[in-house]
Enzyme design. Structure first.
Site, PDB file in Angstrom:
ATOM      1  N   GLU A 253       0.820  -1.210   0.000  1.00  0.00           N
ATOM      2  CA  GLU A 253       0.000   0.000   0.000  1.00  0.00           C
ATOM      3  C   GLU A 253       0.859   1.267   0.000  1.00  0.00           C
ATOM      4  O   GLU A 253       1.773   1.414   0.816  1.00  0.00           O
ATOM      5  CB  GLU A 253      -0.923  -0.011   1.227  1.00  0.00           C
ATOM      6  CG  GLU A 253      -1.735   1.243   1.420  1.00  0.00           C
ATOM      7  CD  GLU A 253      -2.715   1.497   0.292  1.00  0.00           C
ATOM      8  OE1 GLU A 253      -2.782   2.653  -0.164  1.00  0.00           O
ATOM      9  OE2 GLU A 253      -3.401   0.545  -0.136  1.00  0.00           O
ATOM     10  N   THR A 299      -6.094   2.589  -5.200  1.00  0.00           N
ATOM     11  CA  THR A 299      -5.906   1.149  -4.999  1.00  0.00           C
ATOM     12  C   THR A 299      -6.829   0.334  -5.900  1.00  0.00           C
ATOM     13  O   THR A 299      -6.412  -0.672  -6.479  1.00  0.00           O
ATOM     14  CB  THR A 299      -6.160   0.779  -3.531  1.00  0.00           C
ATOM     15  OG1 THR A 299      -5.180   1.417  -2.711  1.00  0.00           O
ATOM     16  CG2 THR A 299      -6.071  -0.722  -3.315  1.00  0.00           C
ATOM     17  N   HIS A 415      -0.677   3.461   4.831  1.00  0.00           N
ATOM     18  CA  HIS A 415      -1.633   4.299   4.100  1.00  0.00           C
ATOM     19  C   HIS A 415      -1.733   5.640   4.803  1.00  0.00           C
ATOM     20  O   HIS A 415      -1.694   5.709   6.026  1.00  0.00           O
ATOM     21  CB  HIS A 415      -3.003   3.609   4.058  1.00  0.00           C
ATOM     22  CG  HIS A 415      -3.978   4.243   3.100  1.00  0.00           C
ATOM     23  ND1 HIS A 415      -4.509   5.507   3.298  1.00  0.00           N
ATOM     24  CD2 HIS A 415      -4.524   3.785   1.940  1.00  0.00           C
ATOM     25  CE1 HIS A 415      -5.321   5.797   2.306  1.00  0.00           C
ATOM     26  NE2 HIS A 415      -5.357   4.780   1.466  1.00  0.00           N
ATOM     27  N   ASP A 474       0.984  -0.056  -5.175  1.00  0.00           N
ATOM     28  CA  ASP A 474      -0.251   0.257  -5.886  1.00  0.00           C
ATOM     29  C   ASP A 474      -0.311   1.685  -6.414  1.00  0.00           C
ATOM     30  O   ASP A 474      -0.818   1.936  -7.497  1.00  0.00           O
ATOM     31  CB  ASP A 474      -1.474  -0.036  -5.018  1.00  0.00           C
ATOM     32  CG  ASP A 474      -1.557   0.825  -3.766  1.00  0.00           C
ATOM     33  OD1 ASP A 474      -0.515   1.348  -3.320  1.00  0.00           O
ATOM     34  OD2 ASP A 474      -2.667   0.967  -3.213  1.00  0.00           O
ATOM     35  N   HIS A 475       0.194   2.662  -5.640  1.00  0.00           N
ATOM     36  CA  HIS A 475       0.152   4.063  -6.081  1.00  0.00           C
ATOM     37  C   HIS A 475       1.082   4.882  -5.206  1.00  0.00           C
ATOM     38  O   HIS A 475       1.696   4.363  -4.257  1.00  0.00           O
ATOM     39  CB  HIS A 475      -1.277   4.616  -6.044  1.00  0.00           C
ATOM     40  CG  HIS A 475      -1.940   4.498  -4.699  1.00  0.00           C
ATOM     41  ND1 HIS A 475      -1.637   5.319  -3.632  1.00  0.00           N
ATOM     42  CD2 HIS A 475      -2.896   3.646  -4.239  1.00  0.00           C
ATOM     43  CE1 HIS A 475      -2.371   4.993  -2.583  1.00  0.00           C
ATOM     44  NE2 HIS A 475      -3.140   3.975  -2.923  1.00  0.00           N
TER      45      HIS A 475
END
Length: 670
Positions: A253, A299, A415, A474-475
């Site tokens: 994440e 996500t 996150h 993911d990002h």
């Protein structure tokens, strides 16, 4: 003179001026719009005027003192919309769209993130409302109860329309095809304004919603022809080498690649991941020029892209708005071609990002969500289950899966806003003064430790050796709003090009029985994962509609499109409408025909992907004789109590014993 100053029209003029100045100030303070040149600066200043004239001007049709109250109410509503965009932009570097507003099921999980994005000085953004309320109470006694002559409010609205027309003309002169090429919302806000963008977005949303109704089987032909010409032949040495092997896909994440090998206070932030990258036995292949390609879906976009090789939508999330579409995704393909069982493991609610619906369309057999985990207070932080208990408690379910399986493990702790309990932080925070950036390294270390624990558990369970293991980011985790702090972290200015380069996320893969390549420098993105994995399993990607290409192929296409129409290659990049030389970091003032052609190719590719999603075009396409369309009624994601029925009581006791045993072992070590 005093009487004129105290009129409703004067009150409207003051409200308009305050609205105009506030909007322009927020543009300059909060948004990174890439303004360059006198014309763009003028349009940025000019564009709030038409919105103010039209929206606030509507209040002038009201009678008597109602006009003043409605001016305040409309101004407050416009101010709230703008402030909501400010908060959204601080993390997402994007603007709210109709599609994102449809994702209301996610809002309940965002509380701590939203609060962390607010700043004490935000109170000043309500100053105009306070001033208007004060002036209203001072001036309203001078107003009659009669309605203003209609020619005045009509004149205001007509002026607003004329101002917008001038605005649009000048914008199109400076940026041709502004309304045709709308991948980048920054352009639309910069040229037309935040409020005009909302209207445009509503029109676009309506048009996209009608595309499915109007689509037919002929529409998929253009897409099919394009993907066939982009196809990359598989590497013959790797084609089929992973057939029948378990696949474990691990989601990191918000993890950006600059963390790999990064040292903070003299310590490696991610020592375990670093050991995989630099392992002398070359167990893994690490792609160090791998980029995320997500947009507003974050996500959820990453999940979609990697399992379907389709780009996410330019607005909102396909998981939320296209859940009932026909997909030809990895879980369904692997099930139909090689008998794989698929599962997603995620320590959050099953409806977040609409997963309980869209996973059925993707053909995912099993979904382990918060109901299957111990969600007691000590195990949960921020968005959901902490990563260490998540991996521990997932092991019994993973071991009991029918093999071969395709398992997607989704972490959560790393996150925004990167919260961690003090006793679980094993590295000191950074010292930039930006809390989000400073804590980012602590949760990254925690994620790294949880990953090492998971690998040990896989080996102990006998699952490691016979499994393909993919690890990916993911990002981004740190947005451009933290450029000051990031400059301290990486020691260089965060230019537009540098920001594009920071969109690298890790991707590494281990294939049983195959020596890894160590560090692979190919430029690639999430769109390339599906065809790569298909070829490793011996399934030809040419049969399917995929926009990526095999990363191990000699024919792999080394350009990485971003969702906003920018792209990056090994030699040059296209960012915010400007070409850059990657080596010198200088602007390329005279791009070659090849560069211009690639820009058109990227935009065409994004448009085709949008057509597939908006028109649900895969319902018209049959890849081969092996394919059967997914029937969502075949899939059911029960609560744990339903999943472990009376017939499975023995299995339940066994799984609980394993979880308890793992907890006791952890306690003993502590």
């Amino acid at each position: 003179m005093k009487k004129i100053i105290s009129t409703r029209m004067a009150f409207f003029a003051i409200a308009l001026l305050l609205f105009w100045l506030k909007t322009y100030s927020i543009y300059k303070i909060e948004f990174e719009l890439g303004v360059s040149g006198a014309m763009q600066e003028f349009l940025l200043f000019f564009n709030p005027l038409s919105s103010g004239l039209i929206f606030i001007g509507l209040a002038l049709f009201s009678q008597g003192k109602k006009a003043g109250r409605r001016i305040i109410i409309i101004d407050a509503i416009l101010g709230f919309i703008l402030y909501a965009n400010v908060v959204f932009y601080r993390f997402n570097m994007d603007f709210i769209t109709i599609a994102t507003l449809m994702q209301t099921e996610n809002f309940g999980s965002l509380g701590s993130s939203i609060i962390s994005l607010m700043a004490p000085y935000d109170i000043f953004y309500a100053l105009d409302i306070i001033v208007l309320i004060f002036l209203y109470h001072k001036m309203k006694s001078n107003w009659s109860n009669e309605r203003i002559k209609l020619r005045q409010p009509f004149a205001v609205l007509l002026t607003g329309v004329m101002v917008f027309s001038i605005n649009l003309y000048l914008a199109e002169e400076d940026r041709p095809q502004l309304l045709e090429r709308t991948f980048d919302r920054n352009y639309l806000v910069k040229y037309l304004g935040a409020y005009n963008f909302i209207i445009y977005d509503a029109i676009q949303s309506f048009e996209s919603s009608t595309q499915r109704v109007l689509a037919d089987s002929d529409d998929i032909t253009e897409v099919q022809n394009y993907t066939k010409t982009k196809y990359a032949e598989p590497n013959p040495e790797l084609f089929g080498v992973g057939e029948g092997k378990n696949i474990i896909k691990i989601h990191l994440e918000s993890f950006q690649s600059f963390l790999i090998d990064y040292k903070l206070h003299g310590e490696e932030v991610t020592p375990f991941l670093n050991s995989l990258v630099h392992d002398e036995s070359k167990d893994f292949t690490y792609f160090d020029n791998f980029f995320h390609q997500t947009a507003q879906g974050k996500t959820a976009d990453a999940e979609l892209i990697m399992d379907t090789s389709l780009y996410g939508l330019s607005q909102g999330s396909a998981f939320s708005t296209k859940a009932s579409n026909t997909y030809q995704a990895l879980p369904a393909i692997l099930d139909q071609r090689q008998g794989y069982t698929s599962a997603v493991f995620h320590g959050d609610g099953k409806s977040f990002w609409n997963r309980d619906k869209v996973y059925k369309s993707l053909g995912i057999n099993e979904f382990y969500y918060d109901s299957f985990y111990d969600m007691s207070k000590e195990n949960v932080i921020n968005y959901g289950l902490k990563d260490k208990p998540f991996f521990k408690e997932s092991m019994p379910y993973l071991k009991n899966m029918e093999q071969p399986f395709y398992a997607h493990m989704m972490t959560l702790t790393h996150h925004h806003p990167y919260l961690i309990d003090e006793d679980e932080a094993t590295i000191e925070p950074a010292e930039t003064g930006d809390p989000s950036v400073d804590r980012y390294f602590q949760t990254a270390r925690y994620l790294d430790e949880s990953l090492e624990q998971f690998f040990n558990d896989l080996k102990e369970a006998g699952l490691y050796e016979d499994s393909i293991i993919m690890i990916y980011g993911d990002h981004y985790g740190i947005s451009q709003n933290h450029n000051r702090a990031m400059k301290e972290i990486i020691g260089e200015e965060i230019t537009p090009l540098k920001n594009a380069e920071l969109q690298r996320v890790p991707f590494m893969i281990r294939i049983p029985g195959v020596d890894g390549q160590g560090i692979n420098h190919e430029y690639s993105g999430q769109i390339d994962v599906m065809p790569t994995l298909l070829h490793i399993l011996g399934i030809d990607a040419q049969d399917y509609i995929v926009f990526g290409t095999d990363m191990f192929s000699d024919d792999h296409k080394e350009y990485v499109p971003f969702r906003d129409g920018d792209f990056i290659t090994e030699e040059y990049s296209y960012v915010n409408g400007i070409f850059y030389n990657n080596e010198t970091k200088e602007e390329i003032t005279e791009p070659t025909e090849e560069m211009k052609k690639l820009k058109e190719t990227v935009h065409h590719e994004l448009e085709l992907s949008d057509k597939v999603l908006n028109g649900d075009l895969l319902r018209f396409y049959t890849p081969n004789e092996h394919w059967e369309p997914v029937d969502t009624s075949d899939y059911f994601y029960p609560e744990k109590s339903e999943f472990l029925s009376k017939d499975n009581e023995e299995d339940e006791e066994k799984q609980d014993d394993e979880v308890i045993g793992a907890d006791e072992e952890k306690s003993a070590k502590e």
